[in-house]
Design an enzyme around this catalytic site. Structure first.
Site, PDB file in Angstrom:
ATOM      1  N   THR A   1       9.560  17.139  31.365  1.00  0.00           N
ATOM      2  CA  THR A   1       9.837  17.811  30.103  1.00  0.00           C
ATOM      3  C   THR A   1       9.752  19.325  30.233  1.00  0.00           C
ATOM      4  OG1 THR A   1       9.067  15.922  28.807  1.00  0.00           O
ATOM      5  CG2 THR A   1       9.069  18.060  27.714  1.00  0.00           C
TER       6      THR A   1
ATOM      7  N   HIS B   1       8.864   7.312  25.359  1.00  0.00           N
ATOM      8  CA  HIS B   1       7.858   7.558  26.394  1.00  0.00           C
ATOM      9  C   HIS B   1       6.901   6.373  26.374  1.00  0.00           C
ATOM     10  CE1 HIS B   1       4.772   9.473  28.798  1.00  0.00           C
ATOM     11  NE2 HIS B   1       5.452  10.601  28.876  1.00  0.00           N
TER      12      HIS B   1
END
Length: 652
Positions: free
Chosen positions: A329, A461
């Site tokens: 990320t 996630h």
């Protein structure tokens, strides 16, 4: 008493421990081989080299682990051998060490399941952010069963040591000074040899990435990553004179509508547009967690898990051939805020001295935009709040406090409990973070100022949990469900936004931070960098599918050109819609740096190595090619100049 116990006397337990560690490590290595059965090389020579290389690194690892016990055996007087104190210390620390190592072996299995690699810098990062990681483990795995299993195996292994007489012999045998010093010096010698002369990347001997990863020792890899998280480009990678590198990149970034401001080591330039700029439109930017291109029906997926995004691809400016710069990320954040290639080691988001940089926020601020960053977890994770707060964004997250620090003059706003309908280890669900953004956007609209709202999602996630009843896949069962829920949440975002008075004057930008997986058998798994990107809510006549190969760093320069903005730029990205745009993608891991131009791929590695390949898109394979020197110098230039500008504080 068995022969092994009697032979090693006082060191019997230590030798049992060493043999146990080596056997269990090889068992884990074989398990990984079977796990990736169809992708590893089973050539007998490759198989033996994988196992023997792994055994070599395991010796180094167990030498480091054993140093403390060897020191204890060396200094403990013979008259206290077998005493109550001696037994308590040895029983306790042996049990603790075996427990930790068994737990570590379990952790390696879960880490491999997620990343298809041995421990690396990601594991180091996770050690820092214990709250999120522990909560994620609790929600992803049956923790009581896991801990119970670790305790049971620890007891079993200790019982085996006991039955083989290891404890009895250790408590009843004494060692003379010569033996003690020999064992001590041998252990320290092995540890020093590995510490000074052996590097973890020496295990990467195979062109098959899986064979190389399996050759490693997870614990050794962990501490190697801990030591090497920061990497200076010129120390680790092939370089060329800065004059030449900047000359190449300035030429690559030259366009008819740009003028360089300086002639030194700089890419700073003024971008102008012949067409008058549009009215300042609001921008809602959504960075979607782990949204691989392969999830979309548009790219061949047949599971129908992204129906809304697939429909959006038909009525937006849709990037068909765009690649993420990295695998995490923070790499995606770095790419979309700084428009810069991935520099080696840690992402700039996590580095010191990353405040007051020239980012896309700087462009918006120059046009009097209100800029905000929304994250459904605690933005302390991965240094996000410090980075975004230090670069002009106001913060909305689930953390506490109103101001980040005395140096970062940014307001931090808490997302309150009454604004949350669902939350897991990583943060609130995507619907909740979108609802918070909509609420803030309503307030911003009333002030009359344009807004730039940056939203980072979390639902796609592990543990893949989300509100029940939203989609037809039960929460927590698979990533497929998390992807479909994220798609649903995006649909809800647009449904609600369309009722707002500010919607018609707002552009929505959606892009993935990285793919759900980046691992493959080759050095770089090119297909696992392919991500979708959408620019939504321009006039219908501007909707199109962009086929040019490009990178995350090109997204904002393209959007600014659609706005016809004049602005200052320190960005490596370019306008993809420019007729002179040269197709290419920049991507990498924390150690591999890649330039891809159509089907040609150059990979720079530390130890000043490089490799050149042709990429077959059909089967996602790489075929070695002779090094193209011109291609190599261009690859070096992208990364050397990016690293130079940041490390010399020339992006501020």
């Amino acid at each position: 008493m068995n022969k092994l116990s009697s032979k090693f006397g006082r060191y019997s337990l230590l030798m049992h421990f060493i043999f146990w560690f080596l056997i269990l490590s090889q068992f884990l290595r074989i398990s990984f081989f079977l796990w990736q059965y169809s992708e590893v090389s089973w050539n007998i020579i490759d198989l033996l080299r994988t196992l023997l290389t792994g055994l070599f690194f395991d010796f180094g690892t167990v030498a480091f682990i054993s140093i403390c016990s060897v020191l204890y055996y060396t200094v403990m007087p013979n008259k206290w051998v077998g005493s109550f104190l001696d037994k308590i210390l040895i029983y306790f620390f042996t049990s603790l060490t075996v427990f930790i190592l068994v737990f570590t072996f379990f952790a390696e299995l879960t880490f491999w399941d997620e990343f298809k690699t041995r421990f690396n810098f990601i594991a180091v990062d996770y050690l820092i952010y214990t709250h999120e990681v522990v909560a994620n483990i609790q929600q992803s795995y049956p923790l009581p069963v896991l801990i119970g299993g670790v305790l049971l195996l620890t007891f079993v292994f200790l019982f085996i040591f006991y039955k083989r007489g290891a404890f009895t012999t250790t408590f009843s045998s004494k060692a003379n000074l010569k033996t003690r010093l020999s064992v001590l010096l041998s252990t320290i010698g092995i540890a020093l040899f590995f510490g000074f002369f052996i590097t973890n990347n020496q295990a990467e001997w195979s062109q098959n990435r899986y064979n190389s990863e399996i050759s490693k020792s997870g614990i050794y890899s962990f501490f190697a990553a801990f030591r090497n998280n920061q990497m200076k480009y010129v120390d680790f990678y092939t370089s060329i004179p800065n004059d030449k590198a900047f000359g190449i990149i300035r030429k690559k970034l030259t366009s008819p509508n740009s003028v360089y401001s300086r002639n030194d080591y700089s890419i700073h330039r003024k971008i102008t547009d012949r067409i008058p700029s549009l009215e300042n439109k609001n921008v809602v930017f959504v960075l979607v967690e782990s949204l691989s291109g392969s999830f979309l029906k548009e790219f061949g997926n047949k599971e129908n898990i992204t129906p809304f995004l697939d429909s959006l691809a038909q009525k937006s400016i849709f990037f068909e051939n765009l690649y993420a710069t990295g695998t995490r990320t923070v790499r995606g954040m770095e790419a979309v805020t700084l428009c810069i290639p991935p520099t080696p080691g840690q992402s700039i988001v996590k580095r010191p001295d990353n405040q007051n940089l020239y980012t896309v926020c700087s462009v918006f601020k120059s046009r009097k935009y209100d800029c905000n960053f929304f994250y459904g977890g605690d933005g302390y994770f991965d240094n996000m709040n410090a980075y975004f707060g230090g670069n002009g964004f106001n913060i909305y997250d689930r953390g506490r406090g109103s101001v980040l620090s005395d140096e970062i003059k940014t307001v931090r706003n808490n997302i309150n409990d009454n604004e949350v309908t669902f939350e897991n280890a990583w943060g609130i669900c995507d619907e909740d973070i979108f609802n918070k953004m909509l609420k803030v956007a309503d307030s911003q609209y009333k002030t009359g100022k344009p807004f730039f709202n940056f939203v980072m999602t979390t639902s796609n996630h592990r543990p893949f949990t989300y509100p029940s009843g939203k989609i037809d896949i039960p929460s927590g069962t698979s990533r497929k469900g998390a992807v479909k829920y994220t798609d649903f949440a995006l649909k809800e975002l647009f449904r609600k936004a369309q009722t707002k008075p500010w919607f018609k004057n707002t552009v929505f930008v959606i892009i993935a931070d990285h793919c759900a997986s980046s691992a493959g058998k080759d050095e770089i798994d090119v297909a696992n960098y392919h991500i979708p990107a959408f620019i939504v809510n321009f006039p219908e006549k501007q909707n199109q599918k962009i086929a040019q190969q490009c990178s995350q760093i090109d997204l904002w320069p393209t959007l600014f050109s659609l706005f016809h903005w004049n602005y200052q730029s320190d960005f490596f990205g370019k306008n993809v819609l420019d007729s002179q745009f040269e197709q290419r993608a920049l991507m990498g891991t924390y150690r591999k740096l890649v330039l891809m131009k159509k089907d040609k791929v150059m990979i720079l590695s530390d130890q000043k190595k490089q490799a050149f390949y042709s990429w077959n898109k059909e089967d996602n394979s790489l075929k070695s090619l002779p090094i193209d020197q011109s291609f190599l110098q261009e690859t070096i230039s992208w990364y050397q100049t990016a690293d130079f500008l940041f490390t010399n504080k020339l992006l501020q």
